[in-house]
Design a protein around this motif. Structure first.
Motif, PDB file in Angstrom:
ATOM      1  N   TYR A   1      40.229  41.384  33.889  1.00 38.48           N
ATOM      2  CA  TYR A   1      40.039  42.776  33.451  1.00 38.48           C
ATOM      3  C   TYR A   1      38.723  43.313  34.009  1.00 38.48           C
ATOM      4  O   TYR A   1      37.695  42.627  33.967  1.00 38.48           O
TER       5      TYR A   1
ATOM      6  N   ILE B   1      41.357  55.389  37.659  1.00 39.34           N
ATOM      7  CA  ILE B   1      40.602  54.170  37.342  1.00 39.34           C
ATOM      8  C   ILE B   1      39.171  54.531  36.958  1.00 39.34           C
ATOM      9  O   ILE B   1      38.623  54.031  35.964  1.00 39.34           O
TER      10      ILE B   1
ATOM     11  N   LYS C   1      39.128  56.067  33.436  1.00 37.47           N
ATOM     12  CA  LYS C   1      39.312  55.078  32.360  1.00 37.47           C
ATOM     13  C   LYS C   1      38.033  54.284  32.122  1.00 37.47           C
ATOM     14  O   LYS C   1      37.609  54.094  30.979  1.00 37.47           O
TER      15      LYS C   1
ATOM     16  N   VAL D   1      40.284  47.902  32.608  1.00 39.10           N
ATOM     17  CA  VAL D   1      41.446  48.069  33.481  1.00 39.10           C
ATOM     18  C   VAL D   1      41.884  46.693  33.997  1.00 39.10           C
ATOM     19  O   VAL D   1      41.058  45.951  34.549  1.00 39.10           O
TER      20      VAL D   1
ATOM     21  N   ASP E   1      46.672  45.646  37.796  1.00 38.98           N
ATOM     22  CA  ASP E   1      47.078  47.048  37.953  1.00 38.98           C
ATOM     23  C   ASP E   1      46.377  47.714  39.137  1.00 38.98           C
ATOM     24  O   ASP E   1      46.932  48.628  39.764  1.00 38.98           O
TER      25      ASP E   1
END
Length: 266
Positions: A134, A158, A161, A168, A172
């Motif tokens: 992450y 991204i 976030k 994130v 992904d």
């Protein structure tokens, strides 16, 4: 073992001499690369898409001019399918594009290209660096040098976030990173190490550009370094990945441990 005759010693040395026709040059090289078959087996068994591969050479002239211990970095992207060619953005990129099972995208003097990880392992020492599962927000981040206009909508998502405190998953973001890397195929090499212009890319500059939406959250930052003993440039040296939040999951037994510790501490 019988002692070699003078003639046998001559033939041994003679067999280690390489000749280059243009420009005409003779080179005595009895050792070859220090990364051997068992090391390469470790790499191909351990490496995962998204890993950063660092490598270095002994006795290469440019190694004395490039700052740091490792002189080169590449992005391991794993399998590339023929249909991935749709992400290539220029004619030269189409020429260097190739599909394969275990592929690395990196930039050398010939420009940004892709090749099998087996070819990338032709060096004297190397390490595998892995992103965390992450990407966690870091409030201390500095803005990347890449202009905002270079960010895609996915990358802006991204950035948004992370800015709002949401972690994130790397799984992904990797498909986005891979598409960006494929889009860079064919770009010229950046001999000026200019981290304000991304039309041409050095090896670490290519990775910096691909991860521009989250790299600074992992302490992957540019620094001012002297290049060729003359010019002070703002750049990202390959050793910067050692000092980041990436995890070193493998290093070759040929690595100089003392120099490696110095790089991590510096």
């Amino acid at each position: 073992m019988n002692k070699k005759t003078l003639f046998e010693k001559f033939l041994t040395v003679f067999g280690d001499i390489k000749i280059f026709k243009w420009p005409l040059f003779l080179l005595y090289d009895p050792g070859g690369y220090l990364i051997k078959g068992k090391d390469i087996r470790c790499v191909i068994n351990l490496v995962k898409p998204g890993d950063i591969l660092l490598r270095g050479f002994k006795n290469y002239l440019d190694g004395y001019f490039i700052p740091g211990y490792f002189s080169h970095a590449g992005l391991y992207v794993g399998r590339i399918l023929p249909e991935d060619a749709r992400h290539v953005t220029n004619e030269k990129g189409e020429q260097v594009f190739q599909a394969g099972e275990q592929m690395v995208i990196h930039s050398m003097a010939e420009g940004v290209f892709v090749e099998d990880v087996l070819n990338f392992c032709r060096c004297d020492y190397m390490a595998i660096m892995r992103f965390p599962d992450y990407i966690k927000p870091d409030a201390r981040i500095t803005l990347p040098l890449v202009p905002q206009k270079e960010f895609s909508n996915e990358e802006i998502d991204i950035v948004t976030k992370l800015k709002s405190g949401v972690s994130v998953p790397f799984q992904d973001v990797f498909p986005i990173v891979k598409r960006i890397a494929l889009g860079c195929l064919g770009k010229e090499y950046d001999f000026k190490f200019d981290f304000e212009n991304f039309h041409s890319l050095s090896c670490s500059e290519l990775i910096y550009y691909c991860i521009k939406s989250f790299g600074s959250h992992l302490d992957i930052r540019t620094v001012k370094k002297r290049v060729l003993f003359l010019f002070e440039k703002t750049l990202l040296e390959p050793d910067a990945f050692l000092r980041s939040k990436l995890e070193m999951i493998w290093k070759s037994p040929t690595i100089n441990e003392r120099k490696l510790r110095q790089c991590i501490k510096s």
